[in-house]
Design a protein around this motif. Structure first.
Motif, short mmCIF file in Angstrom:
data_model
loop_
_atom_site.label_atom_id
_atom_site.label_comp_id
_atom_site.label_asym_id
_atom_site.label_seq_id
_atom_site.Cartn_x
_atom_site.Cartn_y
_atom_site.Cartn_z
N LEU A 136 -10.73 3.11 -3.55
CA LEU A 136 -10.41 2.69 -2.18
C LEU A 136 -8.90 2.74 -1.99
O LEU A 136 -8.16 1.94 -2.55
N ASN A 137 -8.50 3.74 -1.22
CA ASN A 137 -7.07 4.03 -1.07
C ASN A 137 -6.56 3.45 0.24
O ASN A 137 -7.13 3.71 1.30
N VAL A 138 -5.52 2.65 0.14
CA VAL A 138 -4.93 2.04 1.34
C VAL A 138 -3.46 2.45 1.41
O VAL A 138 -2.73 2.29 0.44
N ASN A 139 -3.04 3.03 2.54
CA ASN A 139 -1.64 3.43 2.63
C ASN A 139 -0.74 2.19 2.70
O ASN A 139 -1.18 1.12 3.11
N PRO A 140 0.52 2.34 2.27
CA PRO A 140 1.40 1.17 2.14
C PRO A 140 1.57 0.34 3.42
O PRO A 140 1.60 -0.89 3.36
N SER A 141 1.61 1.00 4.60
CA SER A 141 1.82 0.23 5.83
C SER A 141 0.60 -0.62 6.16
O SER A 141 0.72 -1.76 6.61
#
Ligand code: TMP
Length: 215
Positions: A136-141
């Motif tokens: 589960l990939n979440v971008n930094p922002s």
């Protein structure tokens, strides 16, 4: 007769850095599988209820300190102690949805100075191999928008960035069935993706024996 009719369940793992929504998605996936009359149970690592799990829990809550190699081996032992139960469930046709597995073990320890990926993988070599690992990939922002980390050990953005890099290394290994899920989207869209990948993995797993991780 039972051996002929009982197809094994699939071993499904959700991974990701903290705040990615793994636990929420594990619960929703279990619910969806059960609604489809697909036997499924959730597991999590660390499993904090065992004796080894209690040592890990106390370490994570910063109530005790453990030497870095030692705690790595305890996390691994905490998986091995569940293996007989996992095999039993899978053979009964139950699909296991697991919140973190050996990949977290390697990513978190190897984010510490002085640890190679190889050393970290060794104690987990031979564990039941997941039929599917979803990252589960979440971008930094989006991660920042999801608010502050808790107070447990490892819950700082500097450390989590190092962990993310180690996960990216692990995902280059094509012997593992990795699927990267964009978990920056809303809960229902993420769930739909996860459910589709899982149904496919369950179908494939039926006709194959359980594999051995990193072996
Ligand atoms: P949790 O928040 O999902 O219960 O995980 C507890 C923490 O333990 C989390 O920061 C990740 C870390 N961890 C390891 O360091 N090694 C491991 O093998 C596992 C499963 C988790």
């Amino acid at each position: 007769l039972k051996a002929m009719t009982c197809r094994r369940g699939a071993l499904i793992v959700l991974e990701g850095v903290d705040k990615a929504g793994k636990t929420t998605q594990c619960n929703k996936l279990i619910q969806a599988l059960l609604e489809n009359e697909q036997p499924a149970e959730m597991m999590r690592f660390p499993e904090r209820t065992t004796m080894i799990g209690q040592l890990i829990n106390s370490y994570l809550e910063k109530k005790s300190n453990l030497e870095d190699h030692t705690v790595h081996l305890l996390f691994s032992a905490n998986r091995w102690e569940q293996v007989p139960l996992m095999k039993e469930k899978l053979e009964q046709g139950i699909t296991l949805v697991v919140d973190r597995y050996a990949f977290s073990g390697v990513a978190f320890t190897s984010a510490k100075p002085g640890f190679t990926l190889d050393w970290c993988k060794n104690p987990d070599v031979g564990l039941p191999k997941p039929d599917l690992v979803m990252f589960l990939n979440v971008n930094p922002s989006e991660a920042a928008r999801r608010g502050h980390f808790g107070t447990e050990r490892y819950e700082t953005s500097v450390f989590q960035r190092a962990v993310q890099q180690r996960f990216e290394e692990l995902m280059k290994d094509s012997s593992v069935n990795w699927q990267v899920i964009d978990a920056s989207r809303n809960i229902e869209d993420v769930h739909a993706d996860i459910k589709n990948h899982t149904i496919e993995a369950i179908t494939t797993a039926m006709t194959q024996p359980i594999g051995h991780l990193w072996k």
